[in-house]
Scaffold this motif. Structure first.
Motif, PDB file in Angstrom:
ATOM      1  N   GLU A   1     100.481 110.912 107.818  1.00 35.23           N
ATOM      2  CA  GLU A   1     100.782 111.085 109.242  1.00 35.23           C
ATOM      3  C   GLU A   1     102.223 110.654 109.472  1.00 35.23           C
ATOM      4  OE1 GLU A   1      97.992 109.192 111.873  1.00 35.23           O
ATOM      5  OE2 GLU A   1      99.444 109.178 113.527  1.00 35.23           O
ATOM      6  N   VAL A   2     103.012 111.543 110.034  1.00 39.13           N
ATOM      7  CA  VAL A   2     104.430 111.249 110.228  1.00 39.13           C
ATOM      8  C   VAL A   2     104.669 110.681 111.618  1.00 39.13           C
ATOM      9  CG1 VAL A   2     106.759 112.226 110.323  1.00 39.13           C
ATOM     10  CG2 VAL A   2     105.127 113.021 108.586  1.00 39.13           C
ATOM     11  N   VAL A   3     105.347 109.531 111.658  1.00 34.69           N
ATOM     12  CA  VAL A   3     105.773 108.938 112.929  1.00 34.69           C
ATOM     13  C   VAL A   3     107.272 109.200 113.024  1.00 34.69           C
ATOM     14  CG1 VAL A   3     105.897 106.829 114.308  1.00 34.69           C
ATOM     15  CG2 VAL A   3     104.049 107.123 112.638  1.00 34.69           C
ATOM     16  N   THR A   4     107.666 110.078 113.899  1.00 36.74           N
ATOM     17  CA  THR A   4     109.090 110.396 114.015  1.00 36.74           C
ATOM     18  C   THR A   4     109.801 109.281 114.778  1.00 36.74           C
ATOM     19  OG1 THR A   4     108.544 112.721 114.017  1.00 36.74           O
ATOM     20  CG2 THR A   4     110.740 112.136 114.789  1.00 36.74           C
ATOM     21  N   CYS A   5     110.834 108.727 114.154  1.00 41.49           N
ATOM     22  CA  CYS A   5     111.507 107.569 114.741  1.00 41.49           C
ATOM     23  C   CYS A   5     112.941 107.933 115.106  1.00 41.49           C
ATOM     24  CB  CYS A   5     111.518 106.397 113.759  1.00 41.49           C
ATOM     25  SG  CYS A   5     109.868 105.867 113.287  1.00 41.49           S
ATOM     26  N   ALA A   6     113.336 107.589 116.304  1.00 42.23           N
ATOM     27  CA  ALA A   6     114.708 107.845 116.742  1.00 42.23           C
ATOM     28  C   ALA A   6     115.643 106.817 116.103  1.00 42.23           C
ATOM     29  CB  ALA A   6     114.787 107.750 118.251  1.00 42.23           C
ATOM     30  N   VAL A   7     116.877 107.212 115.926  1.00 41.29           N
ATOM     31  CA  VAL A   7     117.872 106.282 115.378  1.00 41.29           C
ATOM     32  C   VAL A   7     118.145 105.203 116.419  1.00 41.29           C
ATOM     33  CG1 VAL A   7     120.216 106.073 114.465  1.00 41.29           C
ATOM     34  CG2 VAL A   7     118.933 108.205 114.166  1.00 41.29           C
ATOM     35  N   PRO A   8     117.990 103.920 116.050  1.00 50.13           N
ATOM     36  CA  PRO A   8     118.265 102.872 117.040  1.00 50.13           C
ATOM     37  C   PRO A   8     119.740 102.895 117.454  1.00 50.13           C
ATOM     38  CG  PRO A   8     117.287 101.969 115.032  1.00 50.13           C
ATOM     39  CD  PRO A   8     117.605 103.387 114.762  1.00 50.13           C
ATOM     40  N   GLN A   9     119.976 102.772 118.738  1.00 50.34           N
ATOM     41  CA  GLN A   9     121.358 102.746 119.240  1.00 50.34           C
ATOM     42  C   GLN A   9     121.852 101.304 119.302  1.00 50.34           C
ATOM     43  OE1 GLN A   9     123.001 105.722 120.024  1.00 50.34           O
ATOM     44  NE2 GLN A   9     121.148 106.624 119.155  1.00 50.34           N
ATOM     45  N   GLN A  10     123.098 101.107 118.965  1.00 52.90           N
ATOM     46  CA  GLN A  10     123.762  99.803 119.091  1.00 52.90           C
ATOM     47  C   GLN A  10     122.929  98.669 118.502  1.00 52.90           C
ATOM     48  OE1 GLN A  10     124.403  99.788 123.363  1.00 52.90           O
ATOM     49  NE2 GLN A  10     126.477 100.569 123.088  1.00 52.90           N
ATOM     50  N   THR A  11     122.707  98.747 117.204  1.00 53.49           N
ATOM     51  CA  THR A  11     121.922  97.706 116.553  1.00 53.49           C
ATOM     52  C   THR A  11     122.710  96.412 116.405  1.00 53.49           C
ATOM     53  OG1 THR A  11     122.666  98.374 114.351  1.00 53.49           O
ATOM     54  CG2 THR A  11     120.661  99.423 115.189  1.00 53.49           C
ATOM     55  N   GLY A  12     124.020  96.514 116.447  1.00 53.62           N
ATOM     56  CA  GLY A  12     124.844  95.325 116.267  1.00 53.62           C
ATOM     57  C   GLY A  12     125.039  94.968 114.807  1.00 53.62           C
ATOM     58  N   VAL A  13     124.479  95.757 113.901  1.00 56.97           N
ATOM     59  CA  VAL A  13     124.624  95.496 112.461  1.00 56.97           C
ATOM     60  C   VAL A  13     125.188  96.756 111.795  1.00 56.97           C
ATOM     61  CG1 VAL A  13     123.444  94.878 110.317  1.00 56.97           C
ATOM     62  CG2 VAL A  13     122.662  93.918 112.490  1.00 56.97           C
ATOM     63  N   VAL A  14     126.289  96.579 111.069  1.00 52.42           N
ATOM     64  CA  VAL A  14     126.935  97.706 110.396  1.00 52.42           C
ATOM     65  C   VAL A  14     127.127  97.353 108.929  1.00 52.42           C
ATOM     66  CG1 VAL A  14     129.020  99.151 110.295  1.00 52.42           C
ATOM     67  CG2 VAL A  14     128.169  98.333 112.499  1.00 52.42           C
ATOM     68  N   GLU A  15     126.791  98.292 108.049  1.00 51.69           N
ATOM     69  CA  GLU A  15     126.989  98.031 106.624  1.00 51.69           C
ATOM     70  C   GLU A  15     128.447  98.264 106.254  1.00 51.69           C
ATOM     71  OE1 GLU A  15     124.029  99.173 103.423  1.00 51.69           O
ATOM     72  OE2 GLU A  15     125.684 100.529 102.911  1.00 51.69           O
ATOM     73  N   ILE A  16     129.041  97.254 105.602  1.00 50.59           N
ATOM     74  CA  ILE A  16     130.434  97.366 105.163  1.00 50.59           C
ATOM     75  C   ILE A  16     130.478  97.878 103.730  1.00 50.59           C
ATOM     76  CG2 ILE A  16     132.601  96.087 104.795  1.00 50.59           C
ATOM     77  CD1 ILE A  16     131.685  96.054 107.702  1.00 50.59           C
ATOM     78  N   SER A  17     129.611  97.340 102.887  1.00 51.84           N
ATOM     79  CA  SER A  17     129.560  97.771 101.485  1.00 51.84           C
ATOM     80  C   SER A  17     128.185  97.461 100.915  1.00 51.84           C
ATOM     81  CB  SER A  17     130.639  97.073 100.655  1.00 51.84           C
ATOM     82  OG  SER A  17     130.388  95.676 100.632  1.00 51.84           O
ATOM     83  N   SER A  18     127.879  98.095  99.799  1.00 48.58           N
ATOM     84  CA  SER A  18     126.568  97.898  99.164  1.00 48.58           C
ATOM     85  C   SER A  18     126.712  98.130  97.664  1.00 48.58           C
ATOM     86  CB  SER A  18     125.570  98.890  99.772  1.00 48.58           C
ATOM     87  OG  SER A  18     124.351  98.855  99.073  1.00 48.58           O
ATOM     88  N   GLU A  19     126.116  97.280  96.877  1.00 47.67           N
ATOM     89  CA  GLU A  19     126.141  97.455  95.428  1.00 47.67           C
ATOM     90  C   GLU A  19     124.786  97.047  94.856  1.00 47.67           C
ATOM     91  OE1 GLU A  19     128.186  93.726  93.470  1.00 47.67           O
ATOM     92  OE2 GLU A  19     129.288  94.277  95.284  1.00 47.67           O
ATOM     93  N   ALA A  20     124.535  97.442  93.612  1.00 47.92           N
ATOM     94  CA  ALA A  20     123.257  97.083  92.984  1.00 47.92           C
ATOM     95  C   ALA A  20     123.146  95.558  92.890  1.00 47.92           C
ATOM     96  CB  ALA A  20     123.172  97.714  91.606  1.00 47.92           C
ATOM     97  N   ASP A  21     121.974  95.044  93.188  1.00 49.23           N
ATOM     98  CA  ASP A  21     121.727  93.608  93.139  1.00 49.23           C
ATOM     99  C   ASP A  21     121.345  93.213  91.713  1.00 49.23           C
ATOM    100  OD1 ASP A  21     120.877  91.030  93.405  1.00 49.23           O
ATOM    101  OD2 ASP A  21     119.197  91.467  94.742  1.00 49.23           O
ATOM    102  N   GLY A  22     122.203  92.455  91.074  1.00 44.07           N
ATOM    103  CA  GLY A  22     121.940  92.038  89.701  1.00 44.07           C
ATOM    104  C   GLY A  22     120.728  91.136  89.561  1.00 44.07           C
ATOM    105  N   ASP A  23     120.274  90.550  90.663  1.00 41.03           N
ATOM    106  CA  ASP A  23     119.113  89.658  90.620  1.00 41.03           C
ATOM    107  C   ASP A  23     117.870  90.300  91.233  1.00 41.03           C
ATOM    108  OD1 ASP A  23     120.374  87.514  89.354  1.00 41.03           O
ATOM    109  OD2 ASP A  23     121.218  86.809  91.246  1.00 41.03           O
ATOM    110  N   ALA A  24     117.881  91.620  91.357  1.00 42.60           N
ATOM    111  CA  ALA A  24     116.757  92.296  92.020  1.00 42.60           C
ATOM    112  C   ALA A  24     115.431  92.048  91.306  1.00 42.60           C
ATOM    113  CB  ALA A  24     117.025  93.791  92.112  1.00 42.60           C
ATOM    114  N   LEU A  25     115.485  91.848  89.995  1.00 44.60           N
ATOM    115  CA  LEU A  25     114.231  91.667  89.247  1.00 44.60           C
ATOM    116  C   LEU A  25     113.540  90.337  89.558  1.00 44.60           C
ATOM    117  CD1 LEU A  25     114.710  93.079  85.627  1.00 44.60           C
ATOM    118  CD2 LEU A  25     113.087  93.804  87.373  1.00 44.60           C
ATOM    119  N   VAL A  26     114.297  89.373  90.090  1.00 49.34           N
ATOM    120  CA  VAL A  26     113.699  88.053  90.351  1.00 49.34           C
ATOM    121  C   VAL A  26     112.498  88.188  91.292  1.00 49.34           C
ATOM    122  CG1 VAL A  26     114.095  85.773  91.364  1.00 49.34           C
ATOM    123  CG2 VAL A  26     115.849  86.819  89.919  1.00 49.34           C
ATOM    124  N   ALA A  27     112.669  88.947  92.357  1.00 49.54           N
ATOM    125  CA  ALA A  27     111.584  89.082  93.348  1.00 49.54           C
ATOM    126  C   ALA A  27     110.415  89.898  92.822  1.00 49.54           C
ATOM    127  CB  ALA A  27     112.127  89.727  94.619  1.00 49.54           C
TER     128      ALA A  27
END
Lengths: 231, 297
Positions: B144-170
C-alpha cells in the motif's frame, strides 16, 4: 555570527554516589561541546531537573565555567517517563531562552535518549540525535556531523535545535578562571498546573522486573568467549 | 520509505520474513538516510494508517533518528534497545498481552517490561542486532503506497555525505570496543582474528557508532565504561587490565576476565583474536550481515 547565542546543556541527575558529585560520560561530552562552541562569545547554561541532593552535575558544570546553572525543582522526576521529563525541561528552557540545546546521548535516567525528542516536540524545534561535531555558522545555524543509514553526513541545521551528543571533543575543558565566585545554582519551581503533569505521566515506563545476573569471572580469552556465547 | 516503487525482490523478502503487508511511504528525498526533519512526517502518516501496538525498528536502521520523536508524537513508550518477547504460557491475566518488549533500566539494575496492552499505549522500540532470519510467510503480499509530500522548510540541509566506515558496528552481532590507551596496534591485531559478524573498533574513535548500537554481545577491552547497555538478552564481557581502580561498576558486565598489569601486547592480542574466531557466525547470520553492509553502500 551576530549577537551572543544561548546554549543550554541538559544534564541528568546521577544515581546516588557516596564518593561525591558525578557527571556521566555522555553529559560530559555535551558540556565539553557547549563550552568549546561558546568560547567567550556565547552563554552556556547547565540545566537539570531534580532535587537539591541531585545537583552535583550542576556544581561540576559551574566549576567547568558555565555562565548559569539552573535546577528545575521536581521531586518526582526520578519516576517520570520521558514525555514528562521532556515537558518539564521544555518549560524551563522556555523560561531560560535557548538557541541551541545539547544533551548526552543517554539523556534520561533510564538510558533511553528519548527525552531530547520530547523537549524538541514541546519547543517545536528541530531534533537531531547522535551528533559528533558541531560548529556555528551564519543563520544562525550549526553545521554538524552525524551518521545513519550507512552514511557519514555533514548537515546544516537552522537554530533553534535540540542535538544529542554521541562523541566529543574530549574531556571537559574549563573556561578561563572566573574573576569572582561562581554564581549560585538558580532554582525554577514548577508551579501548578505544570507540576501536575509530573504526577500524571508516570505509567509509560512499564513494569519493573528484577534482573538476577551476577558476574562470572574467567581466566582466559577462550573462557570469556565461551561464557558469553552460552545462553 | 523510498522515493520510488519498491522492487519485487524487496517485497518478496519482506513477505517471506513474515510481513502481511508493506506500507510504502513514497516521496521525494525519502530514499536518503532518515532524519526526523525529512522523514518524521512520512513515518507518522504511515503509523496513523494502522494505529499499531508496536513499532519496531531494526538495529542499524532509522530507529535512533525517528523512534524517539515518533514516540513523543503518539504518546508511546520508547525502548532504545529491547528484546521482543512472545509468551505462550497459558491463559494470561486480563489486560496483559502475549507480545511484549523488555529493556534494561538505567545501569542494568533491573528490567522494564513494556506490554502495550498493559500500559494501554503503543510501544516504539529498537531491536538488537543479530536476530536469526527465517522463512515465516509468503512472497506474495500487498503493497500500500502512502504518497508523501516533500516537507517544506525543514531547517536541515545536507552539505556532504560519504560512506560511514563504522556502519558495520550497528549491524554486528558482536562488537569489541578497545580502549585506545592500550596502544595503536591492539585494534588491528585483535581484529585480525575476528570472523564475519564480529566488529572490533577503537572505543573512542568509534564512540558514536558504539552509542548507536545494540549488539547481541559486547566486549570491552580496557576501560569498561561504555555508552551502550544492549538488551536484556544481550551479554557484556570485559577484559580489564590490572586491578583496583579499574574494576567495572556493579552489574556493568556479565563476564569478567582480569589480566595482570603489564601483560598487554602482542601475545595478549593474539590470544583474544584467536578466541574471537570461536564466534564464527552461523551461515544465515553471516550472509545477513554482508547483505546489510552491501545495502548500505
Amino acid at each position: 555570527m551576530s549577537g551572543a547565542l544561548n546554549l543550554v546543556v541538559c544534564l541528568r541527575a546521577p544515581p546516588p554516589d557516596p564518593e561525591g558529585d558525578a557527571l556521566g560520560r555522555a553529559d560530559a561530552l555535551a558540556l565539553a561541546h557547549a563550552l568549546g562552541l561558546a568560547g567567550a562569545a556565547h552563554k552556556v547554561t547547565a540545566l537539570l531537573g531534580g532535587t537539591s541532593t541531585e545537583a552535583g552535575p550542576l556544581r561540576l558544570a559551574l566549576g567547568a565555567g558555565v555562565d548559569r546553572a539552573v535546577r528545575v525543582a521536581a521531586d518526582e522526576l526520578g519516576a517520570a517517563d520521558f514525555h514528562t521529563i521532556g515537558q518539564v525541561l521544555a518549560i524551563a528552557i522556555r523560561r531560560i531562552g535557548a538557541d541551541l540545546i545539547l544533551t548526552g546521548v543517554r539523556s534520561d535516567d533510564e538510558g533511553l535518549g528519548a527525552a531530547p525528542a520530547a523537549i524538541a516536540r514541546h519547543l517545536g524545534v528541530a531534533y537531531l540525535p547522535c551528533v559528533e561535531e558541531i560548529a556555528f555558522v551564519d543563520g544562525p545555524a550549526v553545521e554538524v556531523v552525524t551518521r545513519g543509514g550507512g552514511r557519514l553526513r555533514r548537515l546544516r541545521v537552522k537554530l533553534p535545535a535540540v542535538l544529542t551528543i554521541a562523541a566529543g571533543p574530549g574531556p571537559v575543558t574549563a573556561r578561563a578562571p572566573r574573576t569572582g565566585d561562581a554564581p549560585p545554582i538558580e532554582v525554577i519551581p514548577l508551579s501548578d498546573p505544570e507540576s501536575t503533569v509530573v504526577r500524571r505521566r508516570t505509567e509509560l515506563l512499564g513494569r519493573p522486573e528484577p534482573a538476577s545476573r551476577g558476574v562470572e569471572t574467567v581466566t582466559s580469552a577462550a573462557a570469556l568467549v565461551d561464557a558469553l556465547a552460552r545462553r | 520509505m523510498n522515493d520510488r516503487e519498491l522492487g519485487g525482490p524487496v517485497v518478496a523478502r519482506l513477505g517471506c520474513a513474515g510481513a502481511d503487508k508493506v506500507l510504502l511511504c513514497e516521496g521525494a528525498g525519502l530514499a536518503a538516510p532518515p532524519l526526523e526533519a525529512t522523514h518524521g512526517a512520512a513515518l507518522l502518516a504511515a503509523v496513523e494508517r494502522v494505529s499499531p501496538l508496536l513499532v519496531l525498528f531494526p538495529a542499524g536502521g532509522g530507529g535512533l533518528a525517528l523512534g524517539p520523536s515518533l514516540a513523543a508524537r503518539i504518546g508511546a513508550a520508547f525502548a532504545g534497545a529491547a528484546d521482543l518477547e512472545v509468551t505462550d504460557a497459558g491463559p494470561l491475566a486480563e489486560g496483559v498481552g502475549r507480545v511484549f518488549l523488555r529493556r534494561w533500566r538505567g545501569g542494568r539494575a533491573a528490567y522494564r517490561r513494556l506490554d502495550p496492552v498493559e500500559i494501554e499505549r503503543p510501544v516504539v522500540a529498537i531491536l538488537a542486532a543479530g536476530a536469526v532470519e527465517r522463512e515465516a510467510g509468503t512472497a506474495e503480499i500487498d503493497v500500500e503506497v502512502v504518497t508523501c509530500a516533500v516537507p517544506q522548510q525543514t531547517g536541515v540541509v545536507e552539505i556532504s555525505s560519504e560512506a560511514d566506515g563504522d556502519a558495520l558496528v550497528a549491524l554486528s552481532r558482536v562488537v569489541v570496543a578497545v580502549d585506545p590507551a592500550l596502544g595503536p596496534d591492539a585494534v588491528a591485531r585483535i581484529a585480525a582474528g575476528a570472523p564475519s559478524g564480529v566488529t572490533v573498533v577503537d572505543r573512542d574513535r568509534a564512540a558514536a557508532a558504539i552509542a548507536a548500537s545494540a549488539p547481541e554481545i559486547l566486549i570491552a577491552i580496557g576501560d569498561v565504561e561504555l555508552p551502550v547497555m544492549g538488551t536484556p538478552r544481550g551479554r557484556v564481557g570485559a577484559i580489564v587490565v590490572g586491578d583496583g581502580d579499574t574494576a567495572p561498576r556493579a552489574r556493568a558486565v556479565d563476564v569478567l576476565w582480569r589480566v595482570p598489569a603489564g601483560s598487554t601486547g602482542e601475545k595478549l592480542w593474539g590470544e583474544i583474536a584467536k578466541a574471537l574466531s570461536a564466534f564464527g557466525t552461523s551461515a544465515p547470520a553471516r550472509a545477513r550481515t554482508k547483505t546489510r553492509a552491501k545495502a548500505h553502500e
